[in-house]
Each structure stands twice: as C-alpha cells, then as structure tokens.
Design an enzyme around this catalytic site. Structure first.
Site, mmCIF file in Angstrom:
data_model
loop_
_atom_site.group_PDB
_atom_site.id
_atom_site.type_symbol
_atom_site.label_atom_id
_atom_site.label_comp_id
_atom_site.label_asym_id
_atom_site.label_seq_id
_atom_site.Cartn_x
_atom_site.Cartn_y
_atom_site.Cartn_z
ATOM 1 N N TYR A 128 -1.789 -1.394 10.185
ATOM 2 C CA TYR A 128 -1.600 -1.647 8.607
ATOM 3 C C TYR A 128 -0.465 -1.218 7.994
ATOM 4 O O TYR A 128 0.191 -1.473 7.211
ATOM 5 C CB TYR A 128 -2.917 -0.560 7.889
ATOM 6 C CG TYR A 128 -3.140 -0.999 6.408
ATOM 7 C CD1 TYR A 128 -3.495 -2.120 5.929
ATOM 8 C CD2 TYR A 128 -3.047 0.066 5.666
ATOM 9 C CE1 TYR A 128 -3.937 -2.519 4.580
ATOM 10 C CE2 TYR A 128 -3.343 0.044 4.138
ATOM 11 C CZ TYR A 128 -3.765 -1.203 3.663
ATOM 12 O OH TYR A 128 -4.068 -1.476 2.364
ATOM 13 N N SER A 158 0.979 -1.285 0.094
ATOM 14 C CA SER A 158 -0.178 -0.002 -0.006
ATOM 15 C C SER A 158 0.835 1.346 0.001
ATOM 16 O O SER A 158 2.010 1.161 0.377
ATOM 17 C CB SER A 158 -0.822 -0.038 1.388
ATOM 18 O OG SER A 158 -1.334 1.151 1.675
HETATM 19 N N1 NAD Z 1 -8.517 -0.197 -2.036
HETATM 20 C C1 NAD Z 1 -7.430 0.552 -1.855
HETATM 21 O O1 NAD Z 1 -7.529 1.934 -1.971
HETATM 22 C C2 NAD Z 1 -6.037 -0.056 -1.508
HETATM 23 C C3 NAD Z 1 -4.976 0.726 -1.028
HETATM 24 C C4 NAD Z 1 -3.759 -0.044 -0.885
HETATM 25 C C5 NAD Z 1 -3.798 -1.190 -0.775
HETATM 26 N N2 NAD Z 1 -4.693 -2.113 -0.750
HETATM 27 C C6 NAD Z 1 -4.437 -3.372 -0.622
HETATM 28 O O2 NAD Z 1 -5.242 -4.129 -1.753
HETATM 29 C C7 NAD Z 1 -5.523 -5.365 -1.534
HETATM 30 C C8 NAD Z 1 -6.915 -5.723 -1.977
HETATM 31 O O3 NAD Z 1 -7.575 -4.752 -1.387
HETATM 32 P P1 NAD Z 1 -9.260 -4.384 -1.765
HETATM 33 O O4 NAD Z 1 -9.296 -2.976 -1.738
HETATM 34 O O5 NAD Z 1 -9.510 -4.786 -3.161
HETATM 35 O O6 NAD Z 1 -10.244 -4.863 -0.881
HETATM 36 P P2 NAD Z 1 -11.461 -6.012 -0.684
HETATM 37 O O7 NAD Z 1 -12.062 -5.708 0.470
HETATM 38 O O8 NAD Z 1 -12.441 -5.323 -1.852
HETATM 39 O O9 NAD Z 1 -10.828 -7.332 -1.025
HETATM 40 C C9 NAD Z 1 -10.153 -7.854 -0.340
HETATM 41 C C10 NAD Z 1 -10.453 -9.434 -0.327
HETATM 42 O O10 NAD Z 1 -9.523 -10.339 0.850
HETATM 43 C C11 NAD Z 1 -10.511 -11.286 1.140
HETATM 44 N N3 NAD Z 1 -9.852 -11.541 2.376
HETATM 45 C C12 NAD Z 1 -9.805 -10.925 3.532
HETATM 46 N N4 NAD Z 1 -9.136 -11.622 4.546
HETATM 47 C C13 NAD Z 1 -8.906 -12.830 4.001
HETATM 48 C C14 NAD Z 1 -8.232 -14.028 4.580
HETATM 49 N N5 NAD Z 1 -8.056 -14.322 5.746
HETATM 50 N N6 NAD Z 1 -8.085 -15.189 3.659
HETATM 51 C C15 NAD Z 1 -8.590 -14.904 2.301
HETATM 52 N N7 NAD Z 1 -9.033 -13.782 1.759
HETATM 53 C C16 NAD Z 1 -9.319 -12.963 2.519
HETATM 54 C C17 NAD Z 1 -11.667 -10.586 1.503
HETATM 55 O O11 NAD Z 1 -12.910 -11.683 1.561
HETATM 56 C C18 NAD Z 1 -12.065 -9.604 0.111
HETATM 57 O O12 NAD Z 1 -12.670 -10.440 -0.682
HETATM 58 C C19 NAD Z 1 -5.415 -5.494 -0.042
HETATM 59 O O13 NAD Z 1 -4.323 -6.234 0.384
HETATM 60 C C20 NAD Z 1 -5.349 -4.012 0.379
HETATM 61 O O14 NAD Z 1 -4.682 -3.695 1.562
HETATM 62 C C21 NAD Z 1 -5.882 -1.511 -1.247
#
Ligand code: NAD
Length: 269
Positions: A159, A146
């Site tokens: 985080y 991130s």
């Molecule tokens: N969306 C943003 O702005 C953003 C920014 C920086 C980093 N990220 C990172 O991107 C990645 C994806 O996030 P996103 O925004 O698509 O979120 P999201 O919530 O849409 O998707 C995350 C998915 O991970 C799954 N998950 C959670 N715990 C789990 C586990 N123990 N085992 C298996 N699956 C699990 C959830 O069920 C969900 O479907 C994450 O690592 C997040 O930290 C997102």
C-alpha cells in the site's frame, strides 16, 4: 463549489462504496450533469446506481469496470464520454485496495496485483481520458492516494509503495500538463469509515464519514489544490514526515506500530 461542479461530467472509479459513492452523491447534489460510477462489484454498483438514478433521473450511468484491465478502463471512459455528450470533465481515480500483509508473506504476484490496482488503474484512466480532455480544452483528474504517502506503514509495504508512486505520478503530471489546462490533484482523504477497514476489524474511532471526506475532497478539487489533505494527522505527516530532525521520533513511533501490528493490533494506531 457549485460553480465548479455544475453541469460537469464526472467519472468516479470505486463509485459503488465508501468515499467513491459519497463523491458521486455529492457531485449530483452540486448539480453535475452526469455522474458515472465505475466499480468491480457489480451487485453493489447496480443497487447504488438504481438509488442515485431514482433521485437524479437521467444523470447516472453505472459501468461495471475492472481498473486492473486497461481495456476495461478505456471502455469505461468511452461510455462515459458518450453519456456526457462527448465530454468528461472530471476523473476521480478513487478505487483502491488496502493490501495489508507482512512483507515476508508477499509474493511477486501480490506486488504485481498491488501496482495493477493502486497504480496502473489510475494510469489507464489518465491515458484514456487525456485525448478527450485535450479536445475539450481542459479537465481535472484527481487521484486518491493516502496519508500513508507521508507515513509509510509497516505491514503495509504494498500500500505504501503503490500510493507513493501514485502521488509522484500525479504531482509530476500536474506541472507537465498545467499549460494544457488539465489539472491534477492528489487526494489524501483522511481516515474514513468505509468497508476498506473490514479486513482490519473496522475503522478506528477517530475516522470521519465518507460524506465528510467527499465534501472536503470536492472543496480541494474546486480550489485546484495540489495535494488535498483533509485531517490534522495527515497534515502533520505531510509537514514532518521526511525531515531529518524528526527521523528519531518517527522511528520510535513506527517501530511501535510494527510491534503492535505484529501482535495482531491493526486498529488503534
Ligand atoms: N477509508 C480510508 O480510511 C482511506 C484512507 C486513505 C485512502 N483511502 C483510499 O480511498 C479510496 C477509496 O477507498 P474506500 O475507503 O472508499 O474503500 P471501499 O472499499 O469502500 O471502496 C473501494 C471500492 O473500489 C472498488 N474496487 C476495488 N478493486 C477494483 C477494481 N479492480 N476495479 C474497480 N473497482 C474496484 C471496490 O469494489 C469498492 O467498491 C481507495 O483508493 C483507498 O486506498 C481510503
């Protein structure tokens, strides 16, 4: 891009939602041979996999997985390799949680869980897939961190710490396994409009779409970038985040963020 992903076998954790789901869709559109979305949310996984399978028959295998459990991740990689005729070319350790909380409210159990989901989940994936990648002569592991790794945020200590650890692990392994043709990239996906923002009341207006993020990520993976950074904000964090001459202005900015968050505003940062 197509040349890099065509006929590849890919595993995407957190593949039922947000960026992970968009990665699965774009990988299939780019001609991947097999895509294995893995997620804890079984209902969403079934629904999205049925939709993808209808568009790409025989190419999608959803695997219910809890990345905090080593045996669950090893089982996922085993099933993926079976589905991919012995190969796993790409592993996207994408699943993760936002984990926003004041430090005072965090318990040791919270910290353990935070590392289990945002750090050890990826570590289990790496350990499980390495023997397969070594046997097939190479592969690519992309771990989603991130922008917080450049800009550790108040009220997101868990985080910040877990994602920074993941960046460090990925960068060190990139050089350690370079000569074995196993590539490692860290993904900094931008601020992306996904359900991860639900806890904070929705994504900021500046957020990009999951599809935009996924396309940028895949380009970075195909180009074998060390750290795939998609947005100007994150680029600026990467350039200036830790330079001594910027420490005063960073303090001013982040102390203001802390004050905003203390007053309940997690969004307009
Ligand atoms: N969306 C943003 O702005 C953003 C920014 C920086 C980093 N990220 C990172 O991107 C990645 C994806 O996030 P996103 O925004 O698509 O979120 P999201 O919530 O849409 O998707 C995350 C998915 O991970 C799954 N998950 C959670 N715990 C789990 C586990 N123990 N085992 C298996 N699956 C699990 C959830 O069920 C969900 O479907 C994450 O690592 C997040 O930290 C997102």
């Amino acid at each position: 891009m197509k040349a890099y992903f065509e006929n590849k076998v890919a595993v995407v954790t957190g593949g039922a939602s947000g960026i992970g789901l968009a990665l699965c869709e774009e990988l299939l559109a780019l001609g991947a041979k097999a895509v294995v979305p893995a997620d804890l949310n079984e209902e969403k996984l079934k629904k999205e996999c049925a939709r993808l399978e209808a568009a790409y028959p025989g190419k999608v295998l959803g695997v219910h997985t809890d990345i905090t459990r080593r045996e669950s991740v090893f089982s996922l990689i085993g099933k993926a390799a079976e589905f991919g005729s012995g190969r796993v070319d790409l592993l996207f350790n994408n699943a993760g949680l936002g984990l926003g909380k004041s430090f005072d409210d965090t318990t040791e159990e919270d910290w353990k869980f935070a590392f289990d989901v945002n750090f050890y989940g990826a570590l289990h994936g790496i350990r499980a897939v390495l023997p397969i990648m070594r046997a097939q002569g190479g592969g690519h592991i992309a771990n989603t961190a991130s922008g917080i790794v450049f800009s550790p945020m108040p009220y997101q200590t868990m985080y910040s710490a877990t994602k920074s650890a993941l960046l460090a692990l990925t960068s060190a392994l990139r050089s350690e396994l370079w000569d074995e043709n196993i590539r490692f990239s860290t993904i900094v996906p931008g601020t992306v409009a996904t359900p991860i923002w639900d806890q904070a009341g929705g994504a900021p207006a500046s957020a990009i779409t999951p599809k935009e993020s996924a396309l940028g990520i895949l380009k970075g993976v195909a180009d074998n970038e060390r750290i795939i950074i998609l947005t100007e904000d994150d680029l600026s964090g990467a350039k200036y985040g830790f330079l001594p001459e910027h420490s005063e202005s960073r303090d001013v900015y982040f102390v203001n963020v802390a004050r905003q968050r203390r007053s309940g505003n997690f969004k307009s940062i």
